[in-house]
Design an enzyme around this catalytic site. Structure first.
Site, PDB file in Angstrom:
ATOM      1  N   ARG A   1      43.081  36.966  36.300  1.00  0.00           N
ATOM      2  CA  ARG A   1      42.821  38.273  36.930  1.00  0.00           C
ATOM      3  C   ARG A   1      44.090  39.125  37.037  1.00  0.00           C
ATOM      4  O   ARG A   1      44.271  39.886  37.981  1.00  0.00           O
ATOM      5  CB  ARG A   1      42.202  38.094  38.326  1.00  0.00           C
ATOM      6  CG  ARG A   1      40.859  37.384  38.340  1.00  0.00           C
ATOM      7  CD  ARG A   1      39.773  38.196  37.629  1.00  0.00           C
ATOM      8  NE  ARG A   1      38.476  37.555  37.753  1.00  0.00           N
ATOM      9  CZ  ARG A   1      37.956  36.688  36.876  1.00  0.00           C
ATOM     10  NH1 ARG A   1      38.662  36.351  35.797  1.00  0.00           N
ATOM     11  NH2 ARG A   1      36.775  36.159  37.061  1.00  0.00           N
TER      12      ARG A   1
ATOM     13  N   SER B   1      31.963  40.232  41.557  1.00  0.00           N
ATOM     14  CA  SER B   1      32.691  39.311  42.441  1.00  0.00           C
ATOM     15  C   SER B   1      33.716  40.093  43.251  1.00  0.00           C
ATOM     16  O   SER B   1      34.599  40.727  42.681  1.00  0.00           O
ATOM     17  CB  SER B   1      33.391  38.227  41.618  1.00  0.00           C
ATOM     18  OG  SER B   1      32.451  37.479  40.883  1.00  0.00           O
TER      19      SER B   1
ATOM     20  N   GLU C   1      39.243  41.565  44.820  1.00  0.00           N
ATOM     21  CA  GLU C   1      39.457  41.954  43.426  1.00  0.00           C
ATOM     22  C   GLU C   1      39.548  43.466  43.233  1.00  0.00           C
ATOM     23  O   GLU C   1      40.374  43.941  42.463  1.00  0.00           O
ATOM     24  CB  GLU C   1      38.342  41.386  42.545  1.00  0.00           C
ATOM     25  CG  GLU C   1      38.542  39.923  42.184  1.00  0.00           C
ATOM     26  CD  GLU C   1      37.742  39.539  40.952  1.00  0.00           C
ATOM     27  OE1 GLU C   1      37.544  40.401  40.071  1.00  0.00           O
ATOM     28  OE2 GLU C   1      37.322  38.372  40.872  1.00  0.00           O
TER      29      GLU C   1
END
Length: 344
Positions: free
Chosen positions: A164, A233, A329
């Site tokens: 990520r 997510s 995120e």
């Protein structure tokens, strides 16, 4: 290029947050980037780069120039016996490109089907799913370098891809991605490391079936943003050291975990949230989805303040139970259009 004033961005972010931009422009060609940045400089405005809006948290008022990337195009640049190199405009819808690549018998991206957003955003957080990360197939990224004021191409190896993460997160205000060049495979090499995916694929080892099963699994677990506004997510899966994991596993031996490089261990954030009782629970108009605790949903006309209130409470409860700090995120923006840190 036409700059518009007081534009509502509610339909341009998948969490469906009401956000009015003082200035807005659609970027249809790389040259529009320079013109837009010149406008922002002349009017003393920050520039907020908006892609598909599937990974952003926007405030109700944005006093900035929002650049909405809409650069299209899929062009084959080169090919050899084993690979094909394809340049894709930053404004292409990611899922559409994955479907197109499969139709063309270009392989590698099938595990990443149905991830929301546009192609230009894919390198930023190195999107990943079911054992595949997009950085594995990125040859280079074409950017406008705001620091040097030139167009440039950054090789995949120089993008510093990690879980990520990429160079674009290290320097969030420096680069504007205008296209991404992928090196894809001509022969399918199916990645079936995740048990539920391997089981779903069964005996039909084709890229088409793999893609279809990924879509089916994601649809069964993740809500459609058009029905339940969300950013996918919401939290990253925490990466722990072996020692940190060992302490937690003593008390919670059933915690889902996956070995990582450097003897680290990735644990499932959704499981952590579920264990704190947040699966299907709401705080006002915002809650964690009842089929997947990792997905935060805007059930009504929530504001950024409502979203913060919920996710920070979730963070607090997980921290108290497991001593793990969940990291969101999506990218958080200020009213001046600048990226903000998620405060712990």
């Amino acid at each position: 290029m036409q700059v518009q004033a007081q534009v509502q961005l509610k339909n341009l972010n998948t969490l469906n947050l009401s956000a009015i931009a003082s200035h807005y422009v659609q970027i249809n060609h790389p040259d529009d980037v320079i013109e837009a940045l010149n406008f922002a400089e002349q009017h003393n405005l920050n520039a907020l780069i908006l892609s598909g809006g599937s990974n952003v948290l926007l405030p109700q008022q944005i006093q900035a120039l929002v650049l909405h990337l809409n650069i299209q195009g899929i062009n084959v640049l080169a090919e050899d016996e084993n690979t094909i190199t394809v340049k894709v405009g930053a404004g292409q819808v990611w899922h559409d490109f994955v479907l197109y690549s499969t139709q063309q018998q270009w392989f590698g991206l099938q595990n990443l089907a149905l991830i929301p957003g546009l192609v230009g955003a894919s390198p930023v957080q190195n999107i990943g799913a079911y054992g595949v990360e997009v950085g594995e197939f990125i040859d280079s990224v074409q950017v406008y370098d705001r620091q040097l004021k030139v167009f440039d191409s950054i090789s995949g190896s120089d993008c510093h891809f990690a879980y990520r993460h990429s160079i674009f997160k290290d320097y969030p205000n420096r680069y504007i991605i205008v296209s991404v060049t992928f090196k894809l495979l001509k022969k399918a090499d199916l990645k079936l490391s995740y048990g539920d995916l391997k089981q779903a694929v069964g005996e039909e080892f084709t890229a088409e079936n793999l893609q279809n099963q990924v879509i089916h699994i994601r649809q069964s677990k993740l809500p459609d943003p058009k029905e339940f506004p969300n950013v996918g997510s919401f939290f990253k899966n925490p990466i722990l050291t072996e020692a940190e994991f060992g302490k937690i596993a003593q008390h919670f031996p059933n915690i889902p975990h996956y070995p990582q490089a450097h003897s680290n261990v990735k644990v499932a954030a959704g499981w952590l949230i579920d264990q704190t009782g947040w699966k299907g629970k709401q705080l006002g108009s915002v809650g964690m989805f009842d089929k997947q605790a990792l997905v935060l949903v805007n059930y009504a006309d929530a504001t950024l303040a409502d979203v913060k209130n919920t996710y920070q409470t979730v963070q607090s409860d997980v921290k108290q139970k497991f001593n793990i700090q969940l990291e969101p995120e999506p990218v958080l923006y200020s009213e001046q259009g600048l990226i903000q840190a998620h405060h712990v």
